[in-house]
Design an enzyme around this catalytic site. Structure first.
Site, mmCIF file in Angstrom:
data_model
loop_
_atom_site.group_PDB
_atom_site.id
_atom_site.type_symbol
_atom_site.label_atom_id
_atom_site.label_comp_id
_atom_site.label_asym_id
_atom_site.label_seq_id
_atom_site.Cartn_x
_atom_site.Cartn_y
_atom_site.Cartn_z
ATOM 1 N N ASP A 1 0.681 -1.210 -0.303
ATOM 2 C CA ASP A 1 0.469 0.323 0.197
ATOM 3 C C ASP A 1 0.840 1.287 -0.037
ATOM 4 O O ASP A 1 1.614 1.304 0.589
ATOM 5 C CB ASP A 1 -0.781 0.139 1.300
ATOM 6 C CG ASP A 1 -2.508 0.653 1.438
ATOM 7 O OD1 ASP A 1 -2.679 1.480 0.079
ATOM 8 O OD2 ASP A 1 -3.184 1.192 2.237
ATOM 9 N N ASN B 1 -11.130 -2.753 -5.149
ATOM 10 C CA ASN B 1 -10.521 -1.837 -6.081
ATOM 11 C C ASN B 1 -10.729 -1.227 -7.324
ATOM 12 O O ASN B 1 -10.907 -0.205 -8.028
ATOM 13 C CB ASN B 1 -8.581 -1.626 -6.636
ATOM 14 C CG ASN B 1 -8.061 -1.784 -5.051
ATOM 15 O OD1 ASN B 1 -7.502 -2.899 -4.647
ATOM 16 N ND2 ASN B 1 -8.131 -1.185 -4.271
#
Ligand code: IPE
Ligand code: IPE
Ligand code: MG
Length: 246
Positions: free
Chosen positions: A26, A74
């Site tokens: 991330d 996502n």
């Protein structure tokens, strides 16, 4: 007759003791933002980090490195970013497969990757088939992966076994669920790393993380490297894993 030398398959146990490490990669967007660059530049730098860390994992004797590349959530991102990510993924497999294969790596994809674009599904399946017979470490990429979706798919397959009369409801156990998950043939998860300072699992390997050690670092993914992985494994080595015992 001369005795045939058997290949030595026993690899010296690495000092950190971890077999399977998973990483929530991330912070690509924030890395780019800090540099006033578009988000795609962060994702590109993230691919470079994947290359570094995959090499380091092989050197450090891990049996499996699982990387969270695209979650089932996502898809909520702008279509242009989704397309950029899929393009990077395609180019990564095309460019790096030979090196993985030469190093004996088995490339695996977990998640509902079959829902991706057909040509990408084909690429993934041919990459997995080409490296399936290798005896080296597994690099598993989580693509269109969500742990809840993985568990739903496992539950559906178990329900089908029950409906066919192959399994009795009262006999369903942990091993039955384990064996229907995308990770059924991977070693148990030892260490889960998340970069970028967020302290959540974001639907990643929820079942497998039951007794994994968690390691959070503020480092943004494009800055992560072999040294950072070694630091996480050093921290892991010092953890006291009790698994509910004493
Ligand atoms: C991780 O970086 C990559 C993916 C989720 C595909 P992000 O894109 O989430 O970066 P941040 O969290 O916005 O910084
Ligand atoms: C998790 O990161 C998914 C991947 C790294 C692929 P996100 O950036 O999507 O997670 P949230 O939205 O901050 O929880
Ligand atoms: Mg993020």
């Amino acid at each position: 007759m001369a005795s045939q030398a058997k290949p030595d398959l026993t690899r010296a146990a690495p000092a950190h003791g971890a077999r399977h490490v998973a990483i929530i990669m991330d912070g690509n967007g924030r890395w780019a933002k800090k540099r006033l660059l578009p988000r795609i530049a962060g994702h590109r730098a993230g691919v470079e980090a994947v290359r570094r860390v995959a090499r380091a994992a092989q050197e450090m004797g891990l049996e499996c490195l699982t990387l969270y590349a695209f979650s089932s959530e996502n898809w909520k991102r702008p279509a242009s970013e989704v397309a950029d990510l899929m393009g990077l993924l395609r180019r990564f497999i095309q460019a790096d497969l030979d090196e993985f294969h030469a190093n004996g790596v088995r490339l695996r994809v977990i998640g509902h990757y079959q829902a991706l674009e057909p040509s990408l599904v084909e690429l993934i399946e041919s990459a997995m088939a080409r490296t399936a017979g290798n005896s080296g470490p597994v690099i598993a990429i989580a693509l269109n992966y969500g742990a809840q979706d993985e568990m739903v798919r496992a539950a559906q397959r178990i329900a089908q076994k029950v409906a066919r009369g192959e399994l009795a409801v009262q006999d369903i156990g942990v091993a039955d669920i384990d064996s229907e998950l995308d990770t059924s043939d991977l070693p148990p998860l030892d260490l889960m790393i998340r970069t970028s300072g967020e302290q959540r699992l974001s639907n990643f390997m929820l079942w497998q993380a039951a007794y994994a050690e968690l390691y959070f670092t503020d480092m943004l993914w494009p800055d992560f490297d072999g040294r950072a992985l070694a630091a996480a494994l050093d921290a892991f080595r010092l953890r006291d894993r009790r698994f509910g015992g004493l």
